[in-house]
Design a protein around this motif. Structure first.
Motif, PDB file in Angstrom:
ATOM      1  N   HIS A  12       0.908  -1.279  -0.045  1.00  0.00           N
ATOM      2  CA  HIS A  12      -0.008   0.148  -0.021  1.00  0.00           C
ATOM      3  C   HIS A  12       1.030   1.354  -0.094  1.00  0.00           C
ATOM      4  CE1 HIS A  12      -2.858   2.935   2.338  1.00  0.00           C
ATOM      5  NE2 HIS A  12      -3.416   2.671   1.005  1.00  0.00           N
ATOM      6  N   ARG A  13       0.386   2.322  -0.756  1.00  0.00           N
ATOM      7  CA  ARG A  13       1.350   3.450  -0.872  1.00  0.00           C
ATOM      8  C   ARG A  13       2.530   3.484  -1.849  1.00  0.00           C
ATOM      9  NH1 ARG A  13      -1.706   7.081   2.365  1.00  0.00           N
ATOM     10  NH2 ARG A  13      -2.281   6.180   4.163  1.00  0.00           N
ATOM     11  N   GLU A  71       9.211  -0.552 -33.339  1.00  0.00           N
ATOM     12  CA  GLU A  71       8.558  -0.891 -32.163  1.00  0.00           C
ATOM     13  C   GLU A  71       8.911   0.516 -31.238  1.00  0.00           C
ATOM     14  OE1 GLU A  71      10.373  -4.585 -30.835  1.00  0.00           O
ATOM     15  OE2 GLU A  71      11.164  -3.532 -29.150  1.00  0.00           O
ATOM     16  N   THR A  72       7.839   0.362 -29.987  1.00  0.00           N
ATOM     17  CA  THR A  72       8.100   1.577 -29.405  1.00  0.00           C
ATOM     18  C   THR A  72       7.853   1.227 -27.864  1.00  0.00           C
ATOM     19  OG1 THR A  72       7.795   3.880 -28.895  1.00  0.00           O
ATOM     20  CG2 THR A  72       5.814   2.653 -29.876  1.00  0.00           C
ATOM     21  N   THR A  73       7.901   1.819 -26.849  1.00  0.00           N
ATOM     22  CA  THR A  73       7.380   1.676 -25.516  1.00  0.00           C
ATOM     23  C   THR A  73       6.579   2.561 -25.142  1.00  0.00           C
ATOM     24  OG1 THR A  73       9.324   2.457 -24.405  1.00  0.00           O
ATOM     25  CG2 THR A  73       9.615   0.207 -24.860  1.00  0.00           C
ATOM     26  N   ILE A  74       5.609   2.079 -24.192  1.00  0.00           N
ATOM     27  CA  ILE A  74       4.593   2.598 -23.580  1.00  0.00           C
ATOM     28  C   ILE A  74       4.775   2.731 -22.139  1.00  0.00           C
ATOM     29  CG2 ILE A  74       2.274   3.372 -23.190  1.00  0.00           C
ATOM     30  CD1 ILE A  74       1.601   2.724 -25.976  1.00  0.00           C
ATOM     31  N   GLU A  75       4.986   3.672 -21.215  1.00  0.00           N
ATOM     32  CA  GLU A  75       5.049   3.305 -19.882  1.00  0.00           C
ATOM     33  C   GLU A  75       3.882   3.771 -18.969  1.00  0.00           C
ATOM     34  OE1 GLU A  75       8.907   4.348 -17.594  1.00  0.00           O
ATOM     35  OE2 GLU A  75       7.473   6.007 -17.071  1.00  0.00           O
ATOM     36  N   LEU A  76       3.623   2.882 -18.316  1.00  0.00           N
ATOM     37  CA  LEU A  76       2.344   3.159 -17.394  1.00  0.00           C
ATOM     38  C   LEU A  76       3.115   3.097 -15.758  1.00  0.00           C
ATOM     39  CD1 LEU A  76       0.170   2.650 -19.326  1.00  0.00           C
ATOM     40  CD2 LEU A  76      -0.802   1.041 -17.928  1.00  0.00           C
ATOM     41  N   ASN A  77       2.428   4.355 -15.252  1.00  0.00           N
ATOM     42  CA  ASN A  77       2.844   4.768 -13.814  1.00  0.00           C
ATOM     43  C   ASN A  77       1.585   4.641 -13.071  1.00  0.00           C
ATOM     44  OD1 ASN A  77       5.531   5.242 -14.533  1.00  0.00           O
ATOM     45  ND2 ASN A  77       4.897   7.005 -15.443  1.00  0.00           N
ATOM     46  N   TRP A  78       1.656   3.929 -11.764  1.00  0.00           N
ATOM     47  CA  TRP A  78       0.515   3.702 -10.983  1.00  0.00           C
ATOM     48  C   TRP A  78       1.156   4.135  -9.448  1.00  0.00           C
ATOM     49  CZ3 TRP A  78       2.713  -0.186 -13.373  1.00  0.00           C
ATOM     50  CH2 TRP A  78       2.966  -1.348 -12.723  1.00  0.00           C
ATOM     51  N   GLU A  79       0.046   4.283  -8.694  1.00  0.00           N
ATOM     52  CA  GLU A  79       0.453   4.441  -7.331  1.00  0.00           C
ATOM     53  C   GLU A  79      -0.790   3.550  -6.619  1.00  0.00           C
ATOM     54  OE1 GLU A  79       0.752   8.282  -5.608  1.00  0.00           O
ATOM     55  OE2 GLU A  79       1.041   7.467  -3.639  1.00  0.00           O
ATOM     56  N   ILE A  80      -0.394   2.926  -5.440  1.00  0.00           N
ATOM     57  CA  ILE A  80      -1.351   2.124  -4.800  1.00  0.00           C
ATOM     58  C   ILE A  80      -2.135   3.138  -3.684  1.00  0.00           C
ATOM     59  CG2 ILE A  80      -1.881  -0.005  -3.429  1.00  0.00           C
ATOM     60  CD1 ILE A  80      -1.224  -0.432  -6.384  1.00  0.00           C
ATOM     61  N   LYS A  81      -2.976   3.661  -3.753  1.00  0.00           N
ATOM     62  CA  LYS A  81      -3.625   4.531  -2.902  1.00  0.00           C
ATOM     63  C   LYS A  81      -4.786   4.029  -2.127  1.00  0.00           C
ATOM     64  CE  LYS A  81      -2.408   8.810  -5.224  1.00  0.00           C
ATOM     65  NZ  LYS A  81      -3.167  10.069  -5.884  1.00  0.00           N
ATOM     66  N   ALA A  82      -5.575   3.232  -2.813  1.00  0.00           N
ATOM     67  CA  ALA A  82      -6.886   2.643  -1.926  1.00  0.00           C
ATOM     68  C   ALA A  82      -6.285   1.403  -1.192  1.00  0.00           C
ATOM     69  CB  ALA A  82      -7.601   2.267  -3.171  1.00  0.00           C
ATOM     70  N   ARG A  83      -6.952   1.324  -0.058  1.00  0.00           N
ATOM     71  CA  ARG A  83      -6.722   0.262   0.783  1.00  0.00           C
ATOM     72  C   ARG A  83      -7.651  -1.174   0.158  1.00  0.00           C
ATOM     73  NH1 ARG A  83      -3.780   0.766   5.265  1.00  0.00           N
ATOM     74  NH2 ARG A  83      -5.009  -0.798   6.325  1.00  0.00           N
TER      75      ARG A  83
END
Lengths: 398, 541
Positions: A69-70, A113-125
């Motif tokens: 988490h977080r 080819e190319t790359t796509i970067e995904l970013n995320w944050e775990i905020k929800a419990r």
């Protein structure tokens, strides 16, 4: 060439360039114009005729496994173009807590080819997460695709359920429930203290054995259909679980119960857990109107509404007797005025249930009973807690 | 001569030729000056053209994100359900608008900016569908609430009234609804006057039996609803997969029977009326819903719960000839399914519509329901009647004015901050509705509440009259109750006094102190480093 000609030419050129730069780039004083929202047509549009690019995405779903988490995560997805013309990409929507970091190349050359970067944050419990982003293309066979990241969330401390609800409490026997407290970070945490807001609440703590933790996680906490397929070791998600048995006695014969327990642990930097315990002791009987009747529980009053006297009408009240040991029986011992007919019908399939049927027979003359001057129905019951029930009945025979 | 030299000579010749046109006998001629003037004019015009298309005002430009209409996202080009907003659909024979798992969010979820969802926008979508003269049936999967406290009862009552106004036909009873209690639930469903069970909004639950009695009007086992020229048969079950989640409900009062058997019985009744479409609402996991869809192949549409908050992938799922649909959580989406019985290959169209504020304005009738909900909370004095918990310190709240008697600079900084106006912002609030009696809002906008659990501490804010000194987000919201601190100061125990309330920046970060209110549901872009400077204040004067 004469120097003056050269000089004039140079000055002209500089003036032209400066004019472009000044007028084109300098701040304007007029009101800003909002960028107009992009319409669907702003997405990359496939060519009218081939050849077309061909988007190939080897991996569209990435399972991260366990994240705390977080914490933050990122992952790069590869997009290939196996067509013979360039492939255009455009970022679309993302789910909450997810952003598209970078697209390496928004136009992928043929064969490239190319790359796509995904970013995320775990905020929800929540015990699991899934985030995704939509990418639009000009490949007519794949005008858009989704990139998904998912996984499971380690929570330093978690409890379930968040509240206990006892819908039918009794002053004669306790209502019971269970609360689980678990941690993904601490294998040897302790529950140091449980404070109850009322003496009518008792608690008892037991440790869930190691072989019970998988069941706890899957059955109680997670309910994720794919969990068993993902091969995530439960030991990463649950290092210790306690089960707290809670017993609450409704202290009143009838009324609501609204208390709390506060669970203290020795896990650092965490707040005590508060679990609300709500309940109702509804008394010996509950009444439910049927077929147009209305019921007023505080007044013990049934409103039969407007009735056409020449046609007559029946209305009913379902009665549930709580805590009966034998089939509930209600007997009519008094009805005033006699124009109202009352019958009781036990439910042969349910010993708790009985129906009270009110009837205004056809041909009844106009008659009015109001809350100030209601009709009265007295019933005798075989319930151990309540011998008689007195009901008020109002109606308007027209 | 080398090739290079030849080329150089050639260029020199060309230059000489080019140079000639503006010279007349070695003097700059009129043509030259006219050419210069033209160049300058061209430059000026180019510059002006560029300026008119740019937007500047000495401020950073915000480029609005592309307003992409939310459409079903399927990567497989062979699947039928993709890439079409309902606005582009041809006239359907019927439309089903499906919602569920709202989890208490009658207003847009604050988990994103812009925010999505809310019943006011949902009503607007349904209105848009009906204005197209499309026959519409609205169904809900259940899971409407977050918990089963008294506030949830009021919310449920307001929501029922709202769903009736939106002309919903069915509400499947789910976990949260059953936790409200059998007796309370039944009392909310007042059957129609003529005793018919099928008209208007009904609570559904083919395998849910309350008080062991099938005589009660709630829940109904099945419905057959007329939608335009078509009839749809609807039944719903509470899934075995979620039975554990019911927890401590009394099994004498609420019993859940085998869903499959209940569906069989319901289908027998439905099929007698020869409906054109059959819908199963499964308040259970997707896995369980899939199994039921595979077993009962006469259903055309199945609705199920999901663990995913935004089910944008693999939604809908095709199970044989049926569609399995998820709606996501928090009421952000409405699953719109169009039915085209005449079309051979494409009988259904699907759009998971995201309820944004641009396309869907707030419906006035729903605003009335939200106001009524707040009025109920006010009348019930919920802030005062719900139980209070003890603060772990055992101390009492004193209010910022008391703190400010010694900490004048901190008080001054606080007065300038948005925190000091947090209570007033609830009064004016969204849609002009005051929320100063709503525990879910008060817990973060006043002092003395455990915000994550929405529980009042003893001595915490109660009302404007009784606790006016605790309005807004104050010192004690972060530093804890200050009564002990004052006591120790008066005893000249300064070190102990400081220790009792001190919170360093490092501690605030580590304990995620701010995030108890600035959580992902209310402050999705919270960044401590950016927010802290807005309230940074000295301790002592």
């Amino acid at each position: 060439m004469r120097p003056i000609a050269v000089l004039v030419s140079v000055v002209t050129l500089i003036a032209a360039l400066a004019g472009i730069a000044w007028l084109g780039g300098a701040p304007a004083t007029k009101e800003p114009v909002k960028a107009s929202p992009q319409a669907a047509s702003d997405k990359p549009q496939p060519r009218q005729q081939g050849p077309h690019p061909k988007a190939v995405i080897p991996e569209t779903t990435f399972n991260f496994g366990v994240m705390q988490h977080r914490s933050k995560g990122s992952h790069k997805f590869v997009v290939k173009n196996e067509g013979t013309v360039p492939l255009k990409l455009q970022t679309g929507q993302t789910t909450c807590q997810c952003t598209i970091g970078k697209i390496g190349d928004e136009t992928v050359p043929a064969g490239g080819e190319t790359t796509i970067e995904l970013n995320w944050e775990i905020k929800a419990r929540n015990p699991s997460f899934q985030h995704q982003a939509t990418i639009h293309t000009d490949d007519p066979e794949m005008l858009q695709f989704d990139l998904v990241v998912k996984g499971y969330v380690g929570l330093d401390i978690v409890h379930t359920p968040e509240e206990l609800t006892f819908s039918a409490m009794s002053d004669l026997r306790p209502s019971k429930g269970k609360v689980f407290v678990a941690s993904s970070s601490s294998a040897d945490f302790k529950i140091t203290k449980i404070d109850a807001s009322s003496d009518h609440i008792k608690t008892e703590v037991t440790t869930v054995p190691e072989n019970g933790r998988v069941d706890f996680y899957q059955q109680v906490l997670l309910k994720h259909p794919d969990f068993s397929k993902d091969n995530v070791p439960v030991s990463e998600l649950v290092k210790q679980v306690y089960m707290i048995d809670v017993a609450a006695t409704g202290q009143k014969k009838q009324g609501s119960f609204n208390e709390t327990i506060t669970i203290h642990t020795d896990i650092p930097e965490t707040q005590p857990i508060v679990v609300t315990i709500r309940g109702e002791n509804p008394g010996a009987f509950q009444f439910f109107p049927q077929g147009g009747a209305r019921w007023y529980p505080k007044e013990l009053m049934c409103d039969l509404g407007d009735i056409n006297g020449s046609e007559g009408r029946k209305r009913a009240l379902n009665v549930i007797g709580r805590g009966v040991t034998e089939a509930l029986q209600l007997t009519v011992i008094k009805v005033e005025p006699a124009v109202l007919k009352v019958a009781t019908i036990p439910d042969p399939t349910n010993k708790m249930a009985c129906k009270i049927e009110f009837e205004i027979p056809p041909g009844t003359p106009a008659f009015l009973r109001t809350p100030d001057a209601p009709a009265t129905v007295v019933l005798k019951s075989n319930h151990e807690r309540t011998e008689t029930i007195e009901l008020k009945v109002v109606f308007n025979v027209q | 001569m080398t090739p290079r030299r030849e080329r150089r000579n050639e260029m020199e010749c060309l230059m000489k030729v080019r140079m000639k046109w503006w010279q007349t006998d070695g003097v700059l001629n009129g043509r030259y000056w006219r050419t210069c003037a033209r160049l300058i004019l061209l430059a000026v015009l180019s510059g002006c053209g560029g300026a008119s298309t740019e937007t500047t005002n000495n401020q950073p430009q915000e480029v609005s994100k592309p307003k992409v209409e939310m459409i079903s996202s399927q990567a497989d080009p062979n699947k039928n359900y993709r890439q079409e907003s309902f606005k582009d659909w041809p006239q359907p024979a019927m439309v089903l608008a499906v919602t569920g798992e709202m989890h208490g969010y009658i207003e847009p979820c604050g988990c994103s900016e812009p925010q999505y969802g809310g019943i006011a926008r949902r009503a607007s979508l349904l209105k848009q569908l009906r204005e197209k003269e499309w026959p519409v049936a609205a169904l809900d999967l259940g899971g409407t609430l977050k918990n089963s406290r008294q506030q949830s009862q009021f919310k449920f009552q307001a929501l029922l009234a709202a769903l009736r106004d939106m002309q919903y036909s069915s509400l499947q009873v789910g976990i949260e609804e059953l936790r409200l209690g059998a007796g309370w639930l039944v009392s909310q469903d007042v059957p129609p006057d003529d005793g018919k069970q099928t008209d208007g909004l009904r609570m559904l639950g083919a395998n849910v039996v309350l008080f062991g009695s099938t005589e009660l009007p709630t829940p109904v086992r099945q419905q057959v609803i007329q939608v335009g020229a078509l009839k749809i048969g609807v039944t719903g079950v509470f899934g075995e997969s979620l039975r554990e989640k019911l927890g401590s409900v009394d099994t004498n009062e609420i019993s859940i029977s085998d869903p499959a058997k209940a569906i069989e019985s319901a289908l027998t009744v439905i099929n007698n009326q020869k409906p054109d479409l059959r819908v199963l609402i499964c308040h259970g996991t997707l896995q369980e819903a899939r199994k039921l869809a595979e077993r009962f192949t006469s259903f055309n549409l199945i609705i199920a719960t999901t663990v995913v908050e935004e089910p944008l992938t693999d939604n809908p799922e095709q199970i044989g000839d049926a569609l399995l649909v998820a709606t996501g959580h928090k009421g952000k989406y409405v699953a719109v399914v169009g039915y085209y019985p005449q079309e051979e290959k494409r009988k259904f169209r699907f759009d998971l519509v995201k309820l944004d504020g641009d396309r869907f304005k707030n419906d006035a009738k729903m605003i009335e329901h939200m106001q009524f909900y707040q009025d109920m909370l006010k009348d019930a004095k919920l802030l005062e009647t719900e139980p209070a918990i003890k603060h772990s310190s055992g101390d009492k709240f004193v209010g910022a004015a008391k703190c400010g008697e010694c900490h004048t600079k901190a008080l001054e900084k606080w007065t300038e901050s948005k925190h000091s106006h947090a209570f007033e912002s609830l009064k004016t609030g969204r849609l002009g509705i005051s929320r100063i009696y709503d525990p879910e809002c008060i817990c973060c906008h006043t002092v003395g509440w455990n915000a994550p659990d929405v529980l009042r501490y003893e001595g915490g804010y109660l009302s404007e009259i009784k606790t006016s000194h605790l309005k807004g987000v104050q010192c004690e919201s972060c530093h804890g109750p200050g009564s002990k601190h004052i006591e120790l100061i008066e005893q000249d125990k300064k070190d102990e006094a400081n220790k009792s309330v001190r919170v360093t920046i490092a501690e605030a970060r580590k304990r995620f102190l701010c995030e108890s209110c600035h959580d992902h549901d209310n402050s999705p872009h919270f960044d401590f480093e950016k927010y802290w400077p807005q309230i940074a204040h000295p301790g002592k004067d």
